[in-house]
Design a protein around this motif. Sequence first.
Motif, PDB file in Angstrom:
ATOM      1  N   GLN A  67       0.826  -1.210   0.000  1.00 50.72           N
ATOM      2  CA  GLN A  67       0.000   0.000   0.000  1.00 50.72           C
ATOM      3  C   GLN A  67       0.863   1.264   0.000  1.00 50.72           C
ATOM      4  O   GLN A  67       0.556   2.237  -0.692  1.00 50.72           O
ATOM      5  N   VAL A  68       1.936   1.254   0.767  1.00 50.18           N
ATOM      6  CA  VAL A  68       2.851   2.400   0.814  1.00 50.18           C
ATOM      7  C   VAL A  68       3.468   2.640  -0.560  1.00 50.18           C
ATOM      8  O   VAL A  68       3.491   3.772  -1.058  1.00 50.18           O
ATOM      9  N   VAL A  69       3.950   1.577  -1.182  1.00 50.66           N
ATOM     10  CA  VAL A  69       4.584   1.708  -2.495  1.00 50.66           C
ATOM     11  C   VAL A  69       3.565   2.184  -3.534  1.00 50.66           C
ATOM     12  O   VAL A  69       3.841   3.097  -4.317  1.00 50.66           O
ATOM     13  N   GLU A  70       2.389   1.587  -3.515  1.00 48.12           N
ATOM     14  CA  GLU A  70       1.350   1.986  -4.471  1.00 48.12           C
ATOM     15  C   GLU A  70       0.989   3.459  -4.292  1.00 48.12           C
ATOM     16  O   GLU A  70       0.864   4.208  -5.260  1.00 48.12           O
ATOM     17  N   ARG A  71       0.853   3.876  -3.048  1.00 46.76           N
ATOM     18  CA  ARG A  71       0.511   5.278  -2.802  1.00 46.76           C
ATOM     19  C   ARG A  71       1.636   6.198  -3.262  1.00 46.76           C
ATOM     20  O   ARG A  71       1.384   7.249  -3.855  1.00 46.76           O
ATOM     21  N   GLU A  85      12.984   1.921  -9.520  1.00 47.03           N
ATOM     22  CA  GLU A  85      13.521   0.589  -9.824  1.00 47.03           C
ATOM     23  C   GLU A  85      12.960  -0.437  -8.855  1.00 47.03           C
ATOM     24  O   GLU A  85      12.555  -1.525  -9.248  1.00 47.03           O
ATOM     25  N   PHE A  86      12.897  -0.074  -7.568  1.00 43.69           N
ATOM     26  CA  PHE A  86      12.338  -0.967  -6.559  1.00 43.69           C
ATOM     27  C   PHE A  86      10.869  -1.257  -6.855  1.00 43.69           C
ATOM     28  O   PHE A  86      10.445  -2.413  -6.890  1.00 43.69           O
ATOM     29  N   ALA A  87      10.083  -0.204  -7.101  1.00 45.59           N
ATOM     30  CA  ALA A  87       8.658  -0.379  -7.371  1.00 45.59           C
ATOM     31  C   ALA A  87       8.452  -1.187  -8.640  1.00 45.59           C
ATOM     32  O   ALA A  87       7.578  -2.060  -8.694  1.00 45.59           O
ATOM     33  N   GLY A  88       9.247  -0.936  -9.661  1.00 41.99           N
ATOM     34  CA  GLY A  88       9.142  -1.681 -10.913  1.00 41.99           C
ATOM     35  C   GLY A  88       9.484  -3.144 -10.734  1.00 41.99           C
ATOM     36  O   GLY A  88       8.912  -4.008 -11.392  1.00 41.99           O
ATOM     37  N   GLY A  89      10.387  -3.449  -9.826  1.00 44.05           N
ATOM     38  CA  GLY A  89      10.779  -4.824  -9.557  1.00 44.05           C
ATOM     39  C   GLY A  89       9.711  -5.622  -8.853  1.00 44.05           C
ATOM     40  O   GLY A  89       9.782  -6.853  -8.794  1.00 44.05           O
ATOM     41  N   LEU A  90       8.705  -4.936  -8.322  1.00 47.26           N
ATOM     42  CA  LEU A  90       7.638  -5.644  -7.624  1.00 47.26           C
ATOM     43  C   LEU A  90       6.709  -6.354  -8.586  1.00 47.26           C
ATOM     44  O   LEU A  90       6.055  -7.317  -8.218  1.00 47.26           O
ATOM     45  N   GLY A  91       6.612  -5.839  -9.813  1.00 50.58           N
ATOM     46  CA  GLY A  91       5.781  -6.492 -10.817  1.00 50.58           C
ATOM     47  C   GLY A  91       4.314  -6.521 -10.459  1.00 50.58           C
ATOM     48  O   GLY A  91       3.594  -7.427 -10.842  1.00 50.58           O
ATOM     49  N   SER A  92       3.851  -5.521  -9.723  1.00 49.21           N
ATOM     50  CA  SER A  92       2.448  -5.484  -9.315  1.00 49.21           C
ATOM     51  C   SER A  92       1.745  -4.311  -9.956  1.00 49.21           C
ATOM     52  O   SER A  92       2.310  -3.582 -10.755  1.00 49.21           O
ATOM     53  N   ARG A  93       0.514  -4.095  -9.534  1.00 46.18           N
ATOM     54  CA  ARG A  93      -0.274  -2.994 -10.078  1.00 46.18           C
ATOM     55  C   ARG A  93       0.353  -1.645  -9.758  1.00 46.18           C
ATOM     56  O   ARG A  93       0.035  -0.650 -10.381  1.00 46.18           O
ATOM     57  N   THR A  94       1.253  -1.592  -8.794  1.00 47.82           N
ATOM     58  CA  THR A  94       1.854  -0.326  -8.395  1.00 47.82           C
ATOM     59  C   THR A  94       2.795   0.220  -9.453  1.00 47.82           C
ATOM     60  O   THR A  94       3.175   1.367  -9.388  1.00 47.82           O
TER      61      THR A  94
END
Length: 71
Positions: free
Chosen positions: A7-11, A53-62
């Motif tokens: 949730q933090v990353v998505e926000r 890069e970190f958020a992109g590595g999650l491979g999620s909707r974020t």
Amino acid sequence: MSEALDQVVERAVNDAEFRSLLFKDLRKALEGYPVSDEERKLLENLDEENFDEFAGGLGSRTTKGIWPGTG
């Protein structure tokens, strides 16, 4: 990764003000998010340059959005 960290990353991906707060005052940004100590340390080690890069590595909707000036 916990739901709270997700949730933090998505926000942070979708809310420029929150993203700025995340890097300026992590403690305040994380109020209300039950992240673990390990997750908090992970966030402490990120900066605006490596966050995408970190958020992109999650491979999620974020990772669907791109920040202005970073793409």
